[in-house]
Design an enzyme around this catalytic site. Sequence first.
Site, short mmCIF file in Angstrom:
data_model
loop_
_atom_site.label_atom_id
_atom_site.label_comp_id
_atom_site.label_asym_id
_atom_site.label_seq_id
_atom_site.Cartn_x
_atom_site.Cartn_y
_atom_site.Cartn_z
N CYS A 23 0.91 -1.22 -0.08
CA CYS A 23 -0.08 -0.16 -0.11
C CYS A 23 0.97 1.02 0.07
O CYS A 23 1.81 1.50 0.93
CB CYS A 23 -1.01 -0.12 1.28
SG CYS A 23 -1.46 1.52 1.68
N CYS A 26 0.38 3.65 2.93
CA CYS A 26 0.79 2.99 4.19
C CYS A 26 2.21 3.39 4.02
O CYS A 26 2.95 3.94 5.34
CB CYS A 26 0.59 1.55 4.12
SG CYS A 26 -1.10 1.10 4.06
#
Length: 98
Positions: A23, A26
């Site tokens: 991600c 993230c």
Amino acid sequence: MEQFQDIINSDKVTLVDFFATWCGPCKRMHPILENLKVELGDKIRIIKVDVDKNEALAQQFAIQSVPTLLLFRKGEAIWRQSGAMPLNELRALLDPLL
């Protein structure tokens, strides 16, 4: 090693970062959370939970997107936010809860 439930049930406020290694947002949150920890010191504990390695935990907290941040005080989720955000915005949201 401490268990997740023991960590969130402690007296220390705990911020849990539900993330995934694939991600992009993230990855952007990682240094932001590190800086937050430096700024807040022992006021908060920050832990990361990889949703791909901890699927049951992600399901338990209905994590549908990453990153999702949950703030716990004595086992109770008192704040939740999905998506990446800048440090100053995150700190402004968390300050009244600490």
